[in-house]
Design an enzyme around this catalytic site. Structure first.
Site, short mmCIF file in Angstrom:
data_model
loop_
_atom_site.label_atom_id
_atom_site.label_comp_id
_atom_site.label_asym_id
_atom_site.label_seq_id
_atom_site.Cartn_x
_atom_site.Cartn_y
_atom_site.Cartn_z
N LYS A 53 54.12 52.83 -42.63
CA LYS A 53 53.81 54.25 -42.38
C LYS A 53 53.67 54.42 -40.87
O LYS A 53 52.85 53.74 -40.23
CB LYS A 53 52.49 54.60 -43.08
CG LYS A 53 51.90 55.97 -42.71
CD LYS A 53 52.50 57.08 -43.54
CE LYS A 53 51.77 58.41 -43.30
NZ LYS A 53 50.48 58.48 -44.00
N SER A 55 54.23 57.48 -37.40
CA SER A 55 54.30 58.89 -37.05
C SER A 55 55.75 59.35 -37.03
O SER A 55 56.65 58.62 -36.59
CB SER A 55 53.70 59.12 -35.66
OG SER A 55 52.37 58.72 -35.60
N THR A 108 52.67 62.02 -33.89
CA THR A 108 53.11 63.40 -34.02
C THR A 108 52.08 64.34 -33.40
O THR A 108 52.43 65.35 -32.79
CB THR A 108 53.32 63.75 -35.50
OG1 THR A 108 54.23 62.80 -36.07
CG2 THR A 108 53.89 65.15 -35.66
N ALA A 109 50.81 64.00 -33.57
CA ALA A 109 49.75 64.84 -33.00
C ALA A 109 49.93 64.99 -31.49
O ALA A 109 49.85 66.10 -30.95
CB ALA A 109 48.38 64.23 -33.32
N HIS A 152 43.75 63.87 -39.49
CA HIS A 152 43.20 63.42 -40.76
C HIS A 152 41.91 64.16 -41.12
O HIS A 152 41.80 65.35 -40.98
CB HIS A 152 42.99 61.90 -40.76
CG HIS A 152 44.24 61.12 -40.54
ND1 HIS A 152 45.45 61.49 -41.03
CD2 HIS A 152 44.45 59.95 -39.87
CE1 HIS A 152 46.37 60.60 -40.68
NE2 HIS A 152 45.78 59.66 -39.98
#
Length: 276
Positions: A53, A55, A108-109, A152
């Site tokens: 997993k 981004s 991504t943030a 999150h």
């Protein structure tokens, strides 16, 4: 099969059934629980497990070796990163030249933050500090940094730290593009049976939805001291129709984010066709 994903409730909810052997025909999983900043770097360096997993923002660095799996990830609406400050602030100029903590340089943030800041923060921000996401709110609270970019479950807990919302980057993105927000992607090495991996992940998602009580103890074991209610809110927000299948809107969102980022020189240019 080796896999790495975060200990966050959405990931443990999604993969619970596969991890515990409830998916017929799926191989046994050897799981590493790792922060997204770690997996982003592993994948870019060709290290780490064969399924990870990461981004969405990290995809341009890894698509030559890894394929994007069209399920299992985090993409949705109303679930974007937040920019938080200790003191109540109005206007994005409040962080001009300020020290800001982010969860990963390839998250991504952070990519959304850079795109937003380029349009909205006069003169740009100051120093960027990379921290594990669970350390960011305490650092803002303590005054060690001026603002924090959080992801999150921080969406549900930041008020417990006495922090204030400066901007919701998800709202900005959705208003700007009309598209959902691509956050976390599942990738697998291109040498693997990608169709089979997709089938097993979808089966794990469907099992999770059909038997939501079965995974509770596993989720809470890894939930980093979250309450059950916060963990449930986290799952309800981040596990949605895009977790089962990216679909046309999901791919359009990914292409919009990475295409815009490539045009701005924030990520390497890459073949958009490699996403599918």
């Amino acid at each position: 099969m080796k896999i790495a994903f975060s200990p966050c409730p959405n990931d443990t909810f999604v993969f619970h059934a596969w991890v515990h052997g409830f998916i017929p025909g799926a191989p046994k999983l050897d799981v590493t629980y790792a922060d997204i900043d770690i997996t982003n770097n592993w994948a870019a360096e060709g290290k780490g497990p064969e399924v990870q997993k990461i981004s969405y923002a990290a995809l341009p660095w890894v698509l030559s070796e890894y394929a994007l799996i069209p399920c299992g990830g985090a993409l949705g609406r109303g679930c974007g990163p937040l920019v938080l400050t200790k003191e109540a602030q109005t206007g994005s100029k409040a962080i001009s030249g300020k020290k800001v903590a982010v969860p990963s340089e390839r998250s991504t943030a952070y990519l959304l933050f850079r795109l937003w800041a380029a349009q909205n923060v006069p003169g740009g921000v100051g120093e960027i500090v990379v921290m594990p996401f669970h350390e960011i709110m305490p650092a803002v609270q303590a005054g060690d940094i001026d603002a924090g970019l959080v992801i999150h479950e921080a969406r549900f807990t930041y008020r417990q730290y006495g922090l204030n919302l400066l901007t919701d980057l998800g709202n900005w993105w959705e208003e700007d593009t009309g598209l959902p927000i691509p956050l976390g992607a599942i990738i697998a090495h291109r040498s693997l049976d990608l169709e089979a991996i997709t089938t097993w992940i979808r089966a794990s998602v469907e099992y999770a939805w059909a038997h939501p009580e079965v995974s509770k103890s596993y989720i809470m074991e890894h939930a980093q001291e979250l309450s059950h209610d916060v963990a449930k809110s986290h799952i309800d927000l981040y596990v949605n129709e895009f977790t089962l299948d990216l679909g046309d809107d999901g791919y359009a969102a990914i292409e919009a984010l990475l295409g815009r980022a490539a045009e701005e020189g924030l990520v390497p240019k890459f073949d958009m066709g490699a996403l599918r």
